[in-house]
Design an enzyme around this catalytic site. Structure first.
Site: not given
Length: 270
Positions: A68, A105
């Protein structure tokens, strides 16, 4: 005939339920498309991105651990995800081959909490990785505080508090919990194959909420402990489905079907 496809990448990746989620929505909507797992090791990430950039059928990918942060160096960032959240979990290929990175997210995490008034509420967050960054970004937007981070590395976690303008402190994983309104596990502790997350929840008030981002197993040790105390809980499927819904629309141009979440949860927990 070629069909559009998207993927989820990570190392490891076999545990990912994203193909089930996206596959369910593709079938429900009658869309031609596919969604796959791709096991990408850290030293192969740049080659993966370069190869997919040249594939017109590839619509993009979801990004999970440990990529990420590293993915931010390989794609465009028009929304300044690096400067805001500091972690990307979604890459979308444009028609001209440009790759745009974003983060679904934060919105996926916050969706189950959206009806609550968390302004000024004390919060505990476990972890300081990519998922924690999305959680803290969303919580900062909600105006929570103070925030206590439980993490092995205090320096990294203190940096996150400063990054998101949050007041609070960093303590060890075995520290006594403060009487928080919300406890979030944003670490991999409690996941299958990982050490358990053993926390004493006795100091949480009776109206506290315990939210575990881990979804394998769905009922983690943390959630089981919270339920035994009669506390409200949110499991990892809520965030997983929420962030996936935003990514699905970016990949395939259609929103997931409405009113099918219970059916989807049953599929994911079968």
């Amino acid at each position: 005939m070629s069909i559009p496809y998207a993927e989820v990448i990570g190392d490891p990746i076999a545990q990912s339920k994203s193909p089930l989620i996206h596959g369910f929505w593709l079938e429900a909507l009658g869309l031609k498309g596919d969604y796959r797992r791709a096991h990408v090791k850290p030293d192969a990430l740049a080659d993966y991105v370069a190869e997919r950039r040249e594939d017109p059928d590839w619509r993009g990918c979801n990004v999970t651990m440990p990529h990420k942060a590293a993915i931010m160096d390989l794609v465009d960032d028009p929304g300044d995800i690096r400067g805001s959240i500091g972690a990307m979990n979604t890459v979308v290929r444009q028609r001209d081959g440009a790759l745009i990175g974003t983060n679904t997210d934060a919105a996926g995490f916050y969706a189950p909490l959206a009806e609550l008034d968390l302004e000024g509420a004390p919060v505990v967050v476990v972890g300081a990785g990519g998922a924690a960054r999305a959680v803290l970004f969303a919580l900062a937007r909600a105006g929570v505080g103070p925030v206590t981070i439980l993490n092995r590395s205090p320096l990294k976690a203190m940096g996150l508090l400063a990054t998101f303008g949050l007041k609070g402190e960093v303590v060890a994983l075995d520290a006594t919990l403060p009487p928080a309104a919300l406890l979030v596990n944003a670490s991999s502790l409690g996941m299958k194959g990982q050490p358990p997350l053993d926390l004493d929840l006795s100091h949480l008030p009776d109206d506290a909420i315990v939210y575990d981002l881990v979804y394998s197993p769905l009922t983690t040790g943390l959630l089981a402990a919270a339920e035994s105390r009669g506390l409200d809980t949110v499991d990892g499927l809520d965030m997983l489905i929420g962030q996936a819904a935003l990514a699905f629309e970016l990949f395939f141009g259609k929103a997931p079907p409405e009113g099918r979440d219970e059916e989807l949860r049953a599929l994911l927990t079968a």
